[in-house]
Design an enzyme around this catalytic site. Structure first.
Site, PDB file in Angstrom:
ATOM      1  CG  ASP A  88      -7.768 -50.910  -7.964  1.00  0.00           C
ATOM      2  OD1 ASP A  88      -7.482 -49.960  -8.726  1.00  0.00           O
ATOM      3  OD2 ASP A  88      -8.479 -50.779  -6.956  1.00  0.00           O
ATOM      4  CG  HIS A 110      -7.816 -43.349  -1.261  1.00  0.00           C
ATOM      5  ND1 HIS A 110      -9.153 -43.253  -0.938  1.00  0.00           N
ATOM      6  CD2 HIS A 110      -7.553 -44.681  -1.371  1.00  0.00           C
ATOM      7  CE1 HIS A 110      -9.680 -44.476  -0.878  1.00  0.00           C
ATOM      8  NE2 HIS A 110      -8.729 -45.357  -1.141  1.00  0.00           N
ATOM      9  CD  GLU A 112     -11.794 -47.672  -4.116  1.00  0.00           C
ATOM     10  OE1 GLU A 112     -11.073 -48.220  -4.984  1.00  0.00           O
ATOM     11  OE2 GLU A 112     -11.662 -47.875  -2.889  1.00  0.00           O
ATOM     12  CD  GLU A 141      -9.176 -47.068  -8.588  1.00  0.00           C
ATOM     13  OE1 GLU A 141      -8.308 -47.612  -9.309  1.00  0.00           O
ATOM     14  OE2 GLU A 141      -9.639 -47.595  -7.554  1.00  0.00           O
ATOM     15  CG  ASP A 143     -11.981 -50.504  -7.619  1.00  0.00           C
ATOM     16  OD1 ASP A 143     -12.546 -51.556  -7.954  1.00  0.00           O
ATOM     17  OD2 ASP A 143     -11.169 -50.432  -6.672  1.00  0.00           O
ATOM     18  NE  ARG A 195     -15.341 -47.890   0.154  1.00  0.00           N
ATOM     19  CZ  ARG A 195     -14.241 -47.877  -0.580  1.00  0.00           C
ATOM     20  NH1 ARG A 195     -13.336 -48.835  -0.440  1.00  0.00           N
ATOM     21  NH2 ARG A 195     -14.029 -46.926  -1.452  1.00  0.00           N
ATOM     22  CD  GLN A 251     -12.404 -52.360   0.866  1.00  0.00           C
ATOM     23  OE1 GLN A 251     -13.360 -51.694   0.449  1.00  0.00           O
ATOM     24  NE2 GLN A 251     -11.167 -51.954   0.747  1.00  0.00           N
ATOM     25  CE  LYS A 264     -11.695 -52.179  -3.158  1.00  0.00           C
ATOM     26  NZ  LYS A 264     -11.644 -50.735  -3.406  1.00  0.00           N
ATOM     27  CB  THR A 303     -14.014 -52.673 -12.620  1.00  0.00           C
ATOM     28  OG1 THR A 303     -13.687 -53.448 -11.463  1.00  0.00           O
ATOM     29  CG2 THR A 303     -13.062 -51.496 -12.737  1.00  0.00           C
ATOM     30  CD  GLU A 319     -10.799 -40.899   0.362  1.00  0.00           C
ATOM     31  OE1 GLU A 319     -11.138 -41.438  -0.711  1.00  0.00           O
ATOM     32  OE2 GLU A 319      -9.798 -40.181   0.470  1.00  0.00           O
TER      33      GLU A 319
HETATM   34 MN    MN Z   1      -9.542 -49.137  -6.095  1.00  0.00          MN
END
Ligand code: MN
Length: 422
Positions: free
Chosen positions: A132, A139, A205, A207, A239, A243, A246, A259, A263, A370
């Site tokens: 990834d 971002h 996420e 992607e 993804d 948080r 993380q 993560k 996925t 975000e």
């Molecule tokens: Mn990602």
């Protein structure tokens, strides 16, 4: 023979102009229907074309290999770009309104065209490795501002190479697979010691995933042309990210369990060839990348992307992000060149996540981190229903596609619903 991307091509299979799957697209997937084993198919309108039926009937040049009888695209991808190209042209010919071969063969047509509503779609590839990246400047800047302040938003390395980490291939799942809320170590900044429990800040996420269709040898570097030729196609990719896990675990080696739990990817792989008409230049790169990362062609794509979130009680998802793949600072070709640059071997079936795709506008942010600005600005989904992060029962849907003149090359969707932690 007309080029398979010719906008004037029409299929004898009826295709609505708003469909993601006109004859100019022909994305590959793996499906099962009628109690038969999973095999390779191509989406056309509201149907799936069963390529194994056609292969057994001698309609392709590689009957003995049985590549389309496999429950993944890997065997077909291993045949290489020349075969990808000739096969796509042949499928296009077989589906053309002015080509009688399949159109007028009622028995074969009945066997080979399966209504989409009757099929089950499977993970299209056997994922060899999953990497990834973190290639959207918007971002990376948003995340940097939240965690380090505006002056240190981008790390010093970011403008010099595509930043990435090696993820887990074992938990890549197809759209529609339910996602169980992960568990992990949590240590909010205001408490002294970590505890173990369900993630409280579950995120998505937005992607794109690159599907690598050819390998490279250990030790071998890739030119721009070589890297591009290895790309078989693209999928939508979510993804999923924890948080809070993380934030505590990522120092100093980057994301790990935050993560690794899931996925999600779309069931249809849109080929690089089908996206060719939508090629555009990415943002100007300043400073100029080191020679091994330089590209001479426009390697981005003008592809509109949308994220919808449906909370348990809502009937339809509310759009919470609308952005475009073209904003990505580092292209997929550069990511692949960088990935192999140390001597790292690439394999058939490798999946490369682009990194969260955000754009310059507030409405173009590709993660709840975000959108809710780290939980401080809840987003309203419906009267009385708002979210900072994902709750149990929430369903997240991503869609994407490129608009041509009178047709649309789309990806379908990637959906995932959150189950409570065990
Ligand atoms: Mn990602």
């Amino acid at each position: 023979m007309p080029h398979p991307n010719d906008p004037s091509l029409r299929s004898f299979v009826p295709v609505d102009p708003s469909s993601d799957f006109p004859i100019q697209n022909l994305p590959y997937g793996v499906f099962s229907a009628r109690g038969l084993a999973p095999r390779v198919g191509v989406a056309i309108g509201d149907f799936v074309l069963d390529l194994w039926e056609l292969e057994q009937d001698g309609r392709f040049g590689f009957r003995e290999i049985g590549v389309f009888s496999q429950p993944s695209l890997n065997s077909f991808m291993a045949l290489g770009p020349k075969v990808w190209s000739s096969t796509r042209a042949r499928i296009s010919e077989l589906l053309r309104a002015d080509h009688p071969e399949l159109r007028d063969n009622e028995e074969l047509r009945q066997q080979a065209l399966v209504p989409m509503r009757d099929v089950r779609l499977h993970l299209p590839i056997t994922v060899a490795g999953y990497t990834d990246f973190y290639s959207s400047k918007e971002h990376a800047t948003n995340v940097g501002v939240m965690f380090r302040g505006r002056d240190n938003a981008l790390q010093p390395n970011w403008l010099h190479m595509p930043i990435g980490y090696n993820g887990r291939a074992s938990t890549v799942v197809v759209s529609g697979t339910k996602v169980r809320r992960p568990r992990g170590q949590l240590k909010p900044p205001n408490v002294e010691l970590p505890s173990f429990g369900p993630c409280k800040r579950l995120d998505f996420e937005l992607e794109m995933g690159v599907v690598v269709g050819q390998g490279s040898a250990m030790g071998e570097m890739l030119t721009e042309a070589q890297a591009e030729a290895m790309i078989f196609g693209f999928v939508l990719l979510n993804d999923w990210s924890a948080r809070d896990i993380q934030q505590w675990e990522y120092v100093p080696l980057g994301p790990f369990q935050a993560k690794a739990f899931a996925t999600s990817i779309s069931p249809w792989v849109v080929t690089r060839q089908a996206l060719e008409p939508f090629r555009v230049s990415g943002p100007a790169q300043d400073p100029v990348p080191l020679p091994y990362l330089r590209q001479t062609r426009p390697n981005n794509y003008d592809m509109a992307l949308e994220v919808g979130l449906r909370a348990g009680a809502m009937n339809i998802p509310r759009t919470i992000c609308a952005t475009n793949f073209k904003y990505m600072y580092w292209s997929s070709v550069q990511q692949l060149m960088h990935h192999a640059s140390s001597g790292c071997a690439m394999n058939v079936g490798d999946l490369l996540g682009s990194g969260t795709i955000s754009g310059p506008e507030k409405s173009q942010r590709g993660s709840l981190l975000e959108i809710s600005w780290n939980g401080t600005e809840p987003v309203e989904l419906a009267p009385g229903v708002s979210r900072t992060f994902l709750e149990d029962g929430d369903s997240l849907v991503m869609r994407g596609g490129c608009q041509g003149d009178g047709y649309r090359v789309g990806f379908g969707e990637v959906e995932g619903t959150i189950l409570p932690a065990e």
